[in-house]
Design a protein around this motif. Structure first.
Motif, short mmCIF file in Angstrom:
data_model
loop_
_atom_site.label_atom_id
_atom_site.label_comp_id
_atom_site.label_asym_id
_atom_site.label_seq_id
_atom_site.Cartn_x
_atom_site.Cartn_y
_atom_site.Cartn_z
N ILE A 28 5.05 -2.82 5.72
CA ILE A 28 5.26 -1.91 4.59
C ILE A 28 6.53 -2.29 3.86
CG2 ILE A 28 5.64 0.48 3.89
CD1 ILE A 28 4.09 1.38 6.31
N GLU A 29 6.40 -2.54 2.56
CA GLU A 29 7.56 -2.79 1.72
C GLU A 29 7.88 -1.50 0.98
OE1 GLU A 29 6.84 -6.07 -0.86
OE2 GLU A 29 6.77 -7.55 0.77
N MET A 30 8.99 -0.88 1.36
CA MET A 30 9.35 0.43 0.84
C MET A 30 10.62 0.33 0.02
SD MET A 30 8.16 3.51 1.01
CE MET A 30 8.75 4.80 -0.09
N LEU B 115 -0.66 7.10 8.55
CA LEU B 115 0.52 6.65 7.81
C LEU B 115 0.14 6.31 6.38
CD1 LEU B 115 3.55 5.91 8.11
CD2 LEU B 115 2.81 3.62 8.78
N LEU B 116 0.94 6.77 5.42
CA LEU B 116 0.74 6.40 4.02
C LEU B 116 1.40 5.04 3.79
CD1 LEU B 116 1.46 9.76 2.16
CD2 LEU B 116 -0.69 8.92 3.10
N THR B 117 0.61 4.05 3.45
CA THR B 117 1.15 2.70 3.30
C THR B 117 1.30 2.28 1.83
OG1 THR B 117 -1.10 1.86 3.57
CG2 THR B 117 0.31 1.90 5.52
N SER C 270 5.69 2.13 -2.55
CA SER C 270 5.42 1.56 -1.22
C SER C 270 4.15 0.74 -1.30
CB SER C 270 5.25 2.68 -0.19
OG SER C 270 4.89 2.15 1.08
N VAL C 271 4.20 -0.47 -0.73
CA VAL C 271 3.02 -1.35 -0.70
C VAL C 271 2.93 -1.99 0.68
CG1 VAL C 271 3.03 -1.83 -3.17
CG2 VAL C 271 4.32 -3.31 -1.62
N LEU C 272 1.73 -2.44 1.01
CA LEU C 272 1.49 -3.13 2.27
C LEU C 272 1.27 -4.60 1.96
CD1 LEU C 272 1.15 -2.30 5.30
CD2 LEU C 272 -1.31 -2.36 4.91
#
Length: 228
Positions: free
Chosen positions: A74-76, A102-104, A66-68
């Motif tokens: 968020i790109e999951m 939130l975990l991003t 997962s990245v921001l």
């Protein structure tokens, strides 16, 4: 300092993940759970850069689950089992914190997670020096799709959690599985202490029970004589 902040964020995520994993372990079909590895702060006074972080060296294929991105979205990734469990962890922590954390960013090797990034809904949440970013939370609610592991954990659909997206009086964080576990006779690892009553309560009740009730005093009411 940046190093101190990184340690605080990842170790906070580690504590949340411990509770998440404890609840996941009782689910027969969940499989191997996730672990956020600890990060330690090292002080080197003789070095030009006195502070540094130390963590376990992960061997294997390093993945970004997962990245921001630069737009705050968020790109999951959801293709593998580990990626779906990371999605469930994001959903679980979002629900545990009443939509405030939130975990991003989640990266790592297999189920070992590191390089954790977070977003908070309001600046100063839990003493973190992270600027509030409520737009990320709105986007997460709209884009998250519950998967098999969200269902195993009994997580509510984010589309139905409108109350979390409006300003409310802060409440104590509660596990999403707490209600179901209490009904089944077991509780979250942190609920046992809360559920227990004060050890001084029985003594107080006993003292109250020893008090003898006072007999109510009778008051003679004056009698009215007949008027001739």
């Amino acid at each position: 300092m940046l190093c101190i902040q990184e340690c605080k964020i990842q170790n906070l995520a580690r504590e949340y993940c411990k509770i998440f994993s404890a609840e996941a372990r009782v689910l027969e079909n969940f499989g191997p759970s996730l672990e956020v590895i600890p990060v330690y702060l090292m002080y080197r006074p003789a070095n030009t850069v006195p502070y540094a972080t130390v963590e376990t060296d992960l061997t294997g294929v390093f993945q970004k689950y997962s990245v921001l991105d630069h737009t705050g979205r968020i790109e999951m990734r959801t293709g593998s089992e580990v990626e779906q469990k990371c999605c469930a962890l994001q959903h679980w922590i979002f629900q545990w914190t009443n939509g405030n954390l939130l975990l991003t960013r989640l990266e790592g090797v297999d189920t070992k997670i590191t390089n954790v990034g977070i977003s908070v809904k309001s600046t100063g949440h839990q003493g973190l020096s992270v600027e509030g970013n409520p737009k990320v939370f709105e986007q997460f609610v709209s884009q998250h799709k519950c998967n098999y592991f969200c269902g195993l954990l009994g997580l509510r659909s984010l589309k139905l959690m409108d109350s979390l997206m409006t300003p409310v009086k802060p409440k104590g964080s509660r596990s999403p599985l707490l209600q179901r576990k209490m009904a089944a006779g077991s509780s979250s690892p942190q609920t046992g202490r809360k559920a227990g009553s004060s050890p001084r309560m029985p003594r107080k009740a006993e003292q109250d029970g020893r008090k003898t009730p006072t007999k109510p005093k009778t008051v003679d009411t004056p009698k009215m004589g007949k008027m001739v």
